[in-house]
Design a protein around this motif. Structure first.
Motif, short mmCIF file in Angstrom:
data_model
loop_
_atom_site.label_atom_id
_atom_site.label_comp_id
_atom_site.label_asym_id
_atom_site.label_seq_id
_atom_site.Cartn_x
_atom_site.Cartn_y
_atom_site.Cartn_z
N GLY A 287 29.27 -37.21 -10.46
CA GLY A 287 29.87 -37.50 -9.10
C GLY A 287 31.52 -38.20 -9.08
N ARG B 112 32.59 -37.68 -5.72
CA ARG B 112 31.67 -36.56 -4.79
C ARG B 112 30.62 -38.30 -4.74
N ARG C 233 28.46 -38.21 -2.80
CA ARG C 233 26.97 -37.42 -2.95
C ARG C 233 26.15 -37.09 -4.13
N LEU C 234 27.39 -36.84 -5.24
CA LEU C 234 26.66 -36.61 -6.31
C LEU C 234 26.45 -37.62 -6.92
#
Length: 102
Positions: free
Chosen positions: A71, A76, A78-79
């Motif tokens: 992530g 990212r 969210r990861l």
């Protein structure tokens, strides 16, 4: 090429302090996330008891860490959050199982 202009407003001292505290807290959690499963495995090997929950915890914690690193690399958020929750859930389940087997 990115058409957006960069943010030219400087951060306030309170924002800088919040970012620093967040970074320190994240470093503390990651350090604990890396060292805790290894410590649990070492303790279970030395006592000769309950090796399987600690090995599953080791896999879950490092799996969550891998998701967090992916992530961060892919930017990212969210990861990163998902990896952190996987690590926390893995540790909670392992400690719960060890408490029940006690």
């Amino acid at each position: 090429m990115n058409s957006e202009l960069p943010d030219l407003d400087p951060l306030s001292p309170a924002d800088e302090m919040a970012l620093r505290e967040r970074s320190q807290f994240t470093s503390l959690l990651l350090g604990g996330g890396v060292l805790t499963p290894v410590g649990l495995v070492a303790i279970s090997v030395m006592t000769g008891m309950h090796l399987w929950p600690t090995l599953l915890n080791l896999g879950g914690m490092y799996g969550g860490l891998w998701v967090m690193i992916r992530g961060w690399r892919d930017e990212r958020e969210r990861l990163v959050t998902l990896g952190g929750w996987c690590m926390a859930a893995s540790l909670a389940v392992c400690l719960g199982v060890l408490w029940l087997l006690k």
